[in-house]
Design a protein around this motif. Sequence first.
Motif, PDB file in Angstrom:
ATOM      1  N   LEU A 300       0.842  -1.196   0.000  1.00  0.00           N
ATOM      2  CA  LEU A 300       0.000   0.000   0.000  1.00  0.00           C
ATOM      3  C   LEU A 300       0.880   1.250   0.000  1.00  0.00           C
ATOM      4  O   LEU A 300       1.919   1.293   0.679  1.00  0.00           O
ATOM      5  N   ARG A 301       0.456   2.247  -0.740  1.00  0.00           N
ATOM      6  CA  ARG A 301       1.255   3.460  -0.871  1.00  0.00           C
ATOM      7  C   ARG A 301       0.663   4.578  -0.026  1.00  0.00           C
ATOM      8  O   ARG A 301      -0.526   4.892  -0.126  1.00  0.00           O
ATOM      9  N   ASP A 317      -2.565   5.868  -1.977  1.00  0.00           N
ATOM     10  CA  ASP A 317      -3.689   5.018  -2.364  1.00  0.00           C
ATOM     11  C   ASP A 317      -4.975   5.477  -1.674  1.00  0.00           C
ATOM     12  O   ASP A 317      -4.965   5.866  -0.505  1.00  0.00           O
ATOM     13  N   VAL A 319      -8.544   3.806  -0.719  1.00  0.00           N
ATOM     14  CA  VAL A 319      -9.301   2.552  -0.658  1.00  0.00           C
ATOM     15  C   VAL A 319     -10.775   2.865  -0.888  1.00  0.00           C
ATOM     16  O   VAL A 319     -11.368   3.675  -0.162  1.00  0.00           O
ATOM     17  N   VAL A 350      -8.276  -0.164  -4.694  1.00  0.00           N
ATOM     18  CA  VAL A 350      -7.718   1.160  -4.409  1.00  0.00           C
ATOM     19  C   VAL A 350      -7.618   1.984  -5.707  1.00  0.00           C
ATOM     20  O   VAL A 350      -7.476   1.445  -6.802  1.00  0.00           O
ATOM     21  N   TRP A 351      -7.714   3.291  -5.522  1.00  0.00           N
ATOM     22  CA  TRP A 351      -7.538   4.244  -6.609  1.00  0.00           C
ATOM     23  C   TRP A 351      -6.083   4.694  -6.579  1.00  0.00           C
ATOM     24  O   TRP A 351      -5.624   5.288  -5.618  1.00  0.00           O
ATOM     25  N   ARG A 352      -5.356   4.338  -7.626  1.00  0.00           N
ATOM     26  CA  ARG A 352      -3.911   4.626  -7.672  1.00  0.00           C
ATOM     27  C   ARG A 352      -3.555   5.090  -9.087  1.00  0.00           C
ATOM     28  O   ARG A 352      -3.866   4.411 -10.063  1.00  0.00           O
ATOM     29  N   GLU A 356      -8.254   2.157 -10.952  1.00  0.00           N
ATOM     30  CA  GLU A 356      -8.501   1.220  -9.853  1.00  0.00           C
ATOM     31  C   GLU A 356      -7.634  -0.024 -10.011  1.00  0.00           C
ATOM     32  O   GLU A 356      -7.535  -0.588 -11.095  1.00  0.00           O
TER      33      GLU A 356
END
Length: 369
Positions: A300-301, A317, A319, A350-352, A356
Amino acid sequence: MARSSTTSRLLLGGSLLLAGLGGAYLTGRVTAQRALVTTDEINTVEVSQKALPALVRVDVRIKKDQLQPGEDPNDVGSGFFYKSNLIVTNYHVVQFQESLSIVMYDGKRVNATVEGVDPGIDIAILKVAGVTAPRTLVFGDSSRLIPGQKMIVLGTPLKYNNFVSTGVFSATTRDLGQRADGLGQEIGQYGLTTASIQGGSSGGPVLDSRGSVVGVADANASSNTLVPGVIGAFVPSELVSQSLSDLEKIGVPQRGTLGVTLVDLDNLDPALRQLAGLTSNQGALVDEVPAGTAGARSGLRGSLRNNKGQLLSPLGDVVVAVDGKRVTNSYDLIRAVALKRPGQAVALKVWRNRKEVTVSVTLLKRALQ
């Protein structure tokens, strides 16, 4: 004049009552079964009388630095013996305690200490020495409760000792609203009842008609802070018993956690959300990702901040769903993950980088801080 009139009415009512009882007692036919007309009354009395010796009042002396000017330093909650020297109560009852004692069913006062705490579900264990519980209560299965089923709540509402209240199990809810005290964030769902849960009831047992503990009284659902509502909220028994086992064996609860800090999208500057390509305020932004946590191990970022603590673009990130279920905010995310146990995996959407992606997180055991 009005006061005299009221007194007369009370005395008259008392006289009529005594006359009625006197006539009954003269016949020599008054028995418990005769006084308790219905089978439901008999059940309520039998369950209550058997369980009350396990009930305690929790008297707390609050630390001075937690008090407002003129505020009473003495507070009262409830609890019950589940082992010979261990008592369950709510964490919020003892959270700011300087000292505490318990008053047993027979009026005996005993000093107590905090043995374990679980703020995530607002539960604490108290320990006493020099006395043995006159009775202990056994946990039942709250997952089998049926709306309309009878509930019996024991406690110390408004400082009235050994108070018995009845009602029904009404429903469960995942959304009691985020509490001002920040506790109970890992309660997946609350049980709701029409039985009275007022100030001082916190920590008392919620019983079914068999006398099993199906919940721990926790809160009063009210439309405002001035008028108590008629809906009581309790922590389900499976969650409590699981926590007690974890606290006794390990010292900390073992529900799932990502180990990261979160920020609600609603609290972000709209410009930041726009830069990240977010069209909704629903979701939870990953802020800090400490090394060694489940979140860090899964990749996870986290987010960047300047020397003033302000969030910078690009964001970390965000969620937006857990195991396929959308999350509204960090509260939703925390509760969803807490339903899992260490070793289990959870799928986060997650939106990265403006798209997604799915991140699988294997949850880790919690350790003592």
